[in-house]
Design an enzyme around this catalytic site. Structure first.
Site, mmCIF file in Angstrom:
data_model
loop_
_atom_site.group_PDB
_atom_site.id
_atom_site.type_symbol
_atom_site.label_atom_id
_atom_site.label_comp_id
_atom_site.label_asym_id
_atom_site.label_seq_id
_atom_site.Cartn_x
_atom_site.Cartn_y
_atom_site.Cartn_z
ATOM 1 N N ALA A 97 7.492 -10.951 -4.495
ATOM 2 C CA ALA A 97 8.341 -12.146 -4.610
ATOM 3 C C ALA A 97 8.703 -12.491 -6.043
ATOM 4 O O ALA A 97 9.607 -13.304 -6.274
ATOM 5 C CB ALA A 97 7.653 -13.342 -3.947
ATOM 6 N N ILE B 27 14.907 -9.079 -6.565
ATOM 7 C CA ILE B 27 15.306 -9.196 -5.154
ATOM 8 C C ILE B 27 14.363 -10.133 -4.417
ATOM 9 O O ILE B 27 14.804 -10.971 -3.620
ATOM 10 C CB ILE B 27 15.353 -7.807 -4.499
ATOM 11 C CG1 ILE B 27 16.517 -6.996 -5.078
ATOM 12 C CG2 ILE B 27 15.491 -7.930 -2.976
ATOM 13 C CD1 ILE B 27 16.590 -5.560 -4.595
ATOM 14 N N TYR C 189 10.001 8.677 -5.809
ATOM 15 C CA TYR C 189 10.551 7.374 -5.402
ATOM 16 C C TYR C 189 11.450 7.558 -4.179
ATOM 17 O O TYR C 189 11.353 6.804 -3.200
ATOM 18 C CB TYR C 189 11.333 6.764 -6.561
ATOM 19 C CG TYR C 189 11.994 5.442 -6.253
ATOM 20 C CD1 TYR C 189 11.259 4.260 -6.283
ATOM 21 C CD2 TYR C 189 13.351 5.368 -5.939
ATOM 22 C CE1 TYR C 189 11.864 3.039 -6.000
ATOM 23 C CE2 TYR C 189 13.959 4.166 -5.664
ATOM 24 C CZ TYR C 189 13.216 2.996 -5.698
ATOM 25 O OH TYR C 189 13.810 1.793 -5.419
#
Length: 240
Positions: free
Chosen positions: A10, A14, A148
């Site tokens: 958080a 984003i 990734y």
């Protein structure tokens, strides 16, 4: 009726945008972060006008048991939004094993375990949503971001499989695959690199965190009530 959502990561660009969007919709939030205590405090202050209940949870998702600290602090729950992420830019042959393992724990193992541990709360209600913020590279792959891309592809496979497993329980599972978004993760690129990147994107610009948050809002809403197991691409037409 109160609605509660867990947002991992958080304190990221984003994640913050998603928190702000859900708070504006009346959600009460569990806000996970790891090191960015200052950022999470600033986020809490920005959420105060919405008047909800906002609980912060510190946990390191590079730790194999990171999920336990989060799950032990979750009570009522209606949605899980996995926003946590990190990246390693470089050739595969140059990456160390511990770097690879870290990426897989943050993007795959801990999100899967968090979801596994918390699913009974959603199943009991026979409603709820799980959303993973994946990546365009999970769809098409990227040189110099091989591990990734692998992790983000695994997230998409997880969404497709789990959505089928729990559809009859009234729970929807979807992913969002952003393209290049104006967040701190883009800080590893020079302005020249970002300019060249924009030339490749049909809409000619990077995305905004708020645009990803709008996708989350849609997938949580009744407007998407028959959508599950899908990947919502928000990338300016970069990959179709």
């Amino acid at each position: 009726m109160k609605k509660y959502a867990l947002i991992t990561g958080a304190s990221g660009g984003i994640g913050q945008a998603v928190a702000f969007k859900l708070a504006s919709l009346g959600y009460h939030l569990y806000l996970h972060f790891n090191q960015n205590k200052k950022t999470i405090k600033e986020l809490l202050r920005s959420l105060e006008p919405f008047g909800g209940e906002y609980t912060t949870i510190q946990a390191n998702l590079e730790d194999p048991d990171g999920y336990k600290k989060i799950c032990s602090q979750i009570f009522s729950l209606d949605a899980i939004i996995h926003c946590s992420g990190n990246s390693q830019y470089g050739l595969l042959v140059d990456l160390k094993q511990e770097e690879m393992e870290s990426l897989m724990r943050v993007h795959v193992m801990n999100p899967v375990m968090i979801t596994k541990e918390l699913l009974p709360k959603l199943i009991k209600k026979r409603s709820g949503n799980v959303i993973l913020i994946s990546s365009i590279w999970g769809q098409t792959g990227a040189a110099c971001e091989v591990v990734y891309s692998t992790a983000k592809g695994a997230q998409i496979s997880f969404v497709k499989a789990l959505s089928k497993e729990i559809a009859l329980s009234g729970i929807r599972v979807n992913a969002i695959a952003p393209g290049a978004v104006e967040t701190a993760m883009m800080g590893q690129f020079t302005e020249e690199d970002k300019q060249l990147l924009q030339y490749e994107i049909p809409m000619g610009r990077l995305g905004l965190p708020e645009e990803i948050a709008n996708g989350v809002k849609f997938l949580l809403s009744e407007e998407s009530s028959y959508i599950t197991g899908q990947v919502l691409s928000i990338n300016g037409g970069w990959y179709t």
